[in-house]
Design a protein around this motif. Structure first.
Motif, PDB file in Angstrom:
ATOM      1  N   LEU A   1      -8.302  16.209  -3.627  1.00  0.00           N
ATOM      2  CA  LEU A   1      -8.177  16.453  -2.191  1.00  0.00           C
ATOM      3  C   LEU A   1      -7.036  15.627  -1.609  1.00  0.00           C
ATOM      4  CD1 LEU A   1      -9.698  17.930   0.142  1.00  0.00           C
ATOM      5  CD2 LEU A   1     -10.863  15.763   0.555  1.00  0.00           C
ATOM      6  N   LEU A   2      -7.029  14.349  -2.019  1.00  0.00           N
ATOM      7  CA  LEU A   2      -5.983  13.453  -1.552  1.00  0.00           C
ATOM      8  C   LEU A   2      -4.624  13.960  -1.991  1.00  0.00           C
ATOM      9  CD1 LEU A   2      -7.612  10.028  -2.398  1.00  0.00           C
ATOM     10  CD2 LEU A   2      -6.862  10.712  -0.132  1.00  0.00           C
ATOM     11  N   ALA A   3      -4.546  14.305  -3.288  1.00  0.00           N
ATOM     12  CA  ALA A   3      -3.263  14.729  -3.829  1.00  0.00           C
ATOM     13  C   ALA A   3      -2.805  16.016  -3.163  1.00  0.00           C
ATOM     14  CB  ALA A   3      -3.374  14.927  -5.335  1.00  0.00           C
TER      15      ALA A   3
ATOM     16  N   VAL B   1      -4.912   6.564   7.266  1.00  0.00           N
ATOM     17  CA  VAL B   1      -5.590   5.728   6.267  1.00  0.00           C
ATOM     18  C   VAL B   1      -4.849   4.413   6.013  1.00  0.00           C
ATOM     19  CG1 VAL B   1      -6.399   5.624   3.882  1.00  0.00           C
ATOM     20  CG2 VAL B   1      -6.639   7.750   5.193  1.00  0.00           C
ATOM     21  N   LEU B   2      -3.595   4.506   5.624  1.00  0.00           N
ATOM     22  CA  LEU B   2      -2.891   3.272   5.246  1.00  0.00           C
ATOM     23  C   LEU B   2      -2.695   2.312   6.428  1.00  0.00           C
ATOM     24  CD1 LEU B   2      -0.254   4.474   2.614  1.00  0.00           C
ATOM     25  CD2 LEU B   2      -2.508   3.497   2.246  1.00  0.00           C
TER      26      LEU B   2
ATOM     27  N   TRP C   1      -0.274  10.048  -2.848  1.00  0.00           N
ATOM     28  CA  TRP C   1      -1.574  10.480  -2.325  1.00  0.00           C
ATOM     29  C   TRP C   1      -1.589  10.538  -0.796  1.00  0.00           C
ATOM     30  CZ3 TRP C   1      -5.776   7.333  -5.464  1.00  0.00           C
ATOM     31  CH2 TRP C   1      -5.794   7.814  -6.783  1.00  0.00           C
ATOM     32  N   LEU C   2      -0.954   9.567  -0.187  1.00  0.00           N
ATOM     33  CA  LEU C   2      -1.056   9.433   1.273  1.00  0.00           C
ATOM     34  C   LEU C   2       0.348   9.332   1.888  1.00  0.00           C
ATOM     35  CD1 LEU C   2      -3.933   6.805   1.262  1.00  0.00           C
ATOM     36  CD2 LEU C   2      -4.112   9.118   2.186  1.00  0.00           C
TER      37      LEU C   2
ATOM     38  N   LEU D   1       0.834  -1.212   0.000  1.00  0.00           N
ATOM     39  CA  LEU D   1       0.000   0.000   0.000  1.00  0.00           C
ATOM     40  C   LEU D   1       0.868   1.262   0.000  1.00  0.00           C
ATOM     41  CD1 LEU D   1      -2.841  -0.996   2.506  1.00  0.00           C
ATOM     42  CD2 LEU D   1      -2.949  -0.908   0.014  1.00  0.00           C
ATOM     43  N   VAL D   2       1.969   1.210   0.754  1.00  0.00           N
ATOM     44  CA  VAL D   2       2.886   2.368   0.776  1.00  0.00           C
ATOM     45  C   VAL D   2       3.464   2.598  -0.612  1.00  0.00           C
ATOM     46  CG1 VAL D   2       5.157   3.120   1.594  1.00  0.00           C
ATOM     47  CG2 VAL D   2       3.481   2.303   3.220  1.00  0.00           C
TER      48      VAL D   2
END
Lengths: 317, 540
Positions: B17-19, A186-187, A161-162, A151-152
């Motif tokens: 939004l995420l980006a 999230v992740l 994104w995260l 996921l990372v």
């Protein structure tokens, strides 16, 4: 009920003693020396001995254990050998972070598990059932540290994104419920939710399928009850056992996942334990395990009480 | 269908939004560093976590009387003046050193640095009766300056340091004694019930004389520094430094790739090509670090024979090992390399020469009918250990080619450390003929003396193999009693050359301290040291 409650609380005392003792002995039996958390490996012998005396590590083991126990009885978990900080200061912040992660992960895992399990149990043998079972098997089979890394790679490294690690842009100390902070959850939460999702799916599927085959469901249908009405009856019957499984899973999640918290550098109890193990930081190790064990005991008690409330046929006395 | 459209729309709406939420923050003047440490190294002035602690919470926040010159990548790092401007041993009493202190230096809290501050800082680790004595700092400090016994104020800007025996290495050792502010500690002590609590408060709000001031401390998560605008020397170029502990190599690499940090220590080796391809700089340089097999010289050990020790040094394919490590090592020719003041030009040349290795082994009585069987105690991981399992497995395979069978006793890193102090005759060695513990070679005591001085045999120090040779004892005595720096360096060079000639280690690799950093970082210099001068880099 009051007597039952009191008895359960009293049971926690020997459990705490046993956990503390086993943990203390395990660390003593393990090869290596707690003094390495304080002095560098190349320290001369006289310095090592002096520091050992300063920290009371030269005392016989029963004395060391007794002193620790006496302090714990007074609410003092001691100080970290490695950092000198009070164990409770580090532990309380770590518990807060793990609770946050566990709450979100269990919300994801339990919701998905109940939905998928409920659908699979209701429509047994259908495509939906096969998909749900597949997801459940994958959930309990995929190593979650591996899933975390994948996921990372996808969401942090490739898509950007995260965040890949940490518990907020400025650390967990200034946590806020906004996207700037929540994106850090999230992740790790998704990764951690996979196992409880799989277990709850399988449990709920089995329970729902069994209930659906019972005569009272046929009777309910025969009496012309709507699908929603039947569903509510099934949920009510499935709830006690499902709750027991969820309680156990929540206990595991609150224990903190050492691997997931390490992969995401999430500053919870798992990471705290991991570091304490590698550093032989005895006070941190003992304090953390003791508090987590008490959490588990408390959680089991709460689940038992909730089961009783949901199903009066289960007597606790 | 409507529900599906709704989900699709919501998903698409969430993408920007995420980006936007995770785009790397503008960090003009702020360098964010991912450390390998699992926790913030102690910030009270005597860091833990080995030399990574000195690198990130010692040198940036504090100064010592002497310091390492970290300004050049091209020459070995040497000791230079810092808070002391000059020093000399007392000719009448070689156990007494006189240090002249720099004037007009102030701690971060505004109090002056002077001789009283030096005496106070020596007492914090040596005087058990001192109100500010801190047992936690003792192990981290006195082990690095084993002969220091006390300090006396001579005048406001002169101090005398006393050693237990004549010791020319004291100025080098003193790079590890950082000067914390007595006035700041006294203020904190007045607010806290015990000295220990005051030191904890000091760690959260420290005061040194270093080029950075600590501005924020989140235990276990991050520490933030701001440039010390009143620094006595050349000021830092970066405005702020943020240090984040990320012990897991893949997590560290992902943090760099996703823009959460600008610089990481020790990137995951497998990720180096990807990091390079994405424009990140991979920096490395020879580090005073040795990754050896340390032999046992006890009765009955095959390694008592110098021919065997030399054969092992000649049998290793270091180029192959370097390839295994993606180029991230230097093939050693001793503890020090040519050009270093303590090199000494030994006559035995460490290189790969398998034919000569076979010849020496045959001369020592080993061959196809009588293979040499060795047991090496190793760890599966550990600070400074590089990649111990693949490296040792490579060596095992490599040495089989010259008729040496190597068996490993794999123990956990903490255990290996503990065993290192116990010696090869202790049951903890479990019959091992060699031990694989890497070490820093910044300081001659830690690089040479503690292994080759017969007085340093366990439990005193790390002469694990119980090596004992009066010739070496005499060379060590001579080096410690030679106070002219050039003559002292020459004595140390003779000691090192003799150690290489006797093949007192199997020298296998020097680490090169790989780091990966954003191309926006400028001004960075990677010296031949374990340390880095954080005053030099800045973000463009």
């Amino acid at each position: 009920m009051a007597f039952y409650l009191l008895r359960r609380v009293l049971y926690a005392i020997p459990i705490a003693l046993a956990v503390g003792f086993v943990c203390f002995m395990l660390v003593q039996i393990a090869p290596g020396d707690p003094i390495n958390a304080i002095v560098p490996p190349d320290a001369p012998a006289d310095v090592v001995e002096q520091v050992r005396r300063d920290y009371g590590l030269d005392q016989p083991l029963p004395v060391q254990f007794g002193l620790w126990l006496w302090k714990v009885a007074q609410g003092d978990l001691g100080r970290s050998l490695a950092t000198g900080r009070p164990v409770w200061a580090d532990l309380s912040s770590a518990i807060g972070n793990t609770l946050l992660l566990a709450a979100v992960a269990s919300a994801i895992g339990f919701t998905l598990g109940c939905v998928l399990g409920g659908l699979a149990g209701t429509f047994r043998g259908s495509v939906l059932d096969r998909i749900a079972v597949g997801a459940a098997v994958a959930g309990v089979s995929v190593p979650h540290y591996w899933l975390g890394m994948v996921l990372v790679v996808i969401f942090s490294v490739q898509l950007n994104w995260l965040p890949a690690m940490g518990a907020g842009p400025g650390g967990s100390a200034d946590w806020a419920w906004d996207w700037a902070h929540m994106q850090y959850l999230v992740l790790p939460a998704v990764t951690l939710s996979v196992i409880p999702m799989g277990i709850v799916t399988r449990t709920v599927r089995g329970i729902v399928a069994e209930i659906m085959n019972q005569e009272f469901v046929v009777a309910l249908r025969g009496k012309g009850l709507t699908r929603r009405g039947v569903f509510l009856h099934v949920v009510k019957n499935a709830a006690p056992n499902t709750l027991a499984v969820m309680g156990l899973q929540l206990g595991y999640l609150m224990g903190g996942s050492i691997l997931v918290e390490t992969v995401f550098s999430w500053p919870g109890t798992g990471l705290l334990l991991n570091n304490a193990i590698f550093q032989r930081d005895l006070p941190v190790l003992q304090g953390t395990i003791l508090v987590l064990a008490m959490f588990f005991v408390a959680l089991n008690l709460i689940v038992d009480l909730m089961q009783t409330a949901l199903d009066p046929r289960i007597k606790r006395a | 269908m409507r529900v599906r459209r709704l989900f699709l729309a919501a998903g698409l709406a969430a993408l920007p939004l995420l980006a936007a939420g995770t785009a790397p923050a503008a960090a003009q003047g702020t360098i964010r560093i991912g450390m390998t440490a699992a926790d913030i190294p102690l910030t009270h002035g005597q860091p833990d976590q080995g030399f990574e602690g000195n690198r990130f919470t010692g040198i940036p926040l504090y100064d010592s009387l002497t310091a390492w010159d970290l300004s050049s990548a091209d020459r070995p790092s040497t000791v230079i003046p810092s808070l002391a401007t000059e020093w000399a041993v007392d000719e009448a009493d070689k156990t007494r050193w006189i240090f002249r202190l720099r004037r007009d230096v102030r701690f971060h809290d505004g109090s002056p640095f002077n001789a009283d501050a030096v005496v106070w800082n020596v007492r914090k680790v040596l005087d058990r009766e001192a109100p500010h004595y801190d047992p936690r700092q003792v192990g981290l400090t006195t082990s690095r300056m084993p002969t220091l016994r006390g300090a006396e104020k001579v005048d406001e800007h002169t101090v005398a340091l006393i050693t237990s025996e004549p010791d020319s290495l004291l100025p080098i050792n003193l790079t590890n004694l950082f000067m914390a502010s007595p006035a700041h500690w006294e203020r904190l002590r007045a607010q806290h019930p015990t000295a220990e609590a005051a030191w904890n408060a000091f760690a959260a709000n420290p005061s040194g004389t270093g080029p950075f001031r600590l501005t924020r401390f989140v235990p276990r998560e991050r520490v933030e520094y701001a440039r010390n605008e009143a620094y006595w020397g050349e000021k830092a170029k970066a405005e702020r430094i943020v240090l984040v502990p990320i012990p897991e190599a893949n997590a560290r690499t992902a943090a760099l790739l996703s823009g959460q940090v600008d610089w990481i220590e020790a990137p995951a080796p497998d990720a180096v090509p990807q990091l390079r391809a994405r424009g990140f700089a991979i920096t490395h340089n020879l580090q005073p670090h040795v990754w050896p097999w340390q032999p046992c010289f006890a009765e009955g050990s095959p390694l008592r024979d110098v021919r065997v020790r030399r054969a092992l040094n000649l049998a290793i394919d270091r180029e192959g090992l370097k390839q295994l490590l993606g180029g991230m090592m230097v093939a050693p020719v001793g503890t020090y390399q040519p050009g270093h003041p303590w090199w000494g030009n030994p006559s035995f040349q460490i290189r790969t020469d398998k034919a000569e290795a076979r010849r020496l082994l045959a001369e020592a009585g080993y061959g196809p009918n009588r293979p040499l069987n060795l047991k090496v105690q190793i760890s599966a991981s550990g600070s400074g250990q590089m990649q111990p399992l693949p490296m040792n497995e490579f060596l095992q395979q490599d040495l089989r080619g010259v008729g040496v069978n190597v068996e490993f006793d794999v123990v956990d890193w903490n255990t290996l450390f503990t065993n290192w102090r116990r010696g090869c005759q202790d049951p903890s060695a479990r019959g091992a003929n060699m031990i694989n513990v890497s070490f820093s070679a910044m300081d001659p005591f830690f690089a040479l003396i503690r292994f080759w001085d017969s007085r340093m045999a366990p439990p005193v120090s790390n002469n694990w193999g119980h090596f004992s040779d009066p010739r070496f004892d005499e060379m060590i005595r001579e080096a410690r009693n030679t106070f002219d720096p050039a003559a002292r360096d020459a004595a140390l060079a003779r000691l090192h050359a003799a150690g290489v000639d006797e093949a007192l280690f199997v020298w296998i690799a020097h680490d090169v301290a790989p780091r990966a950093m954003s191309p926006r970082i400028r001004g960075y210099v990677q010296p031949q040291s374990w340390f880095v001068d954080l005053r030099l880099p800045y973000i463009q």
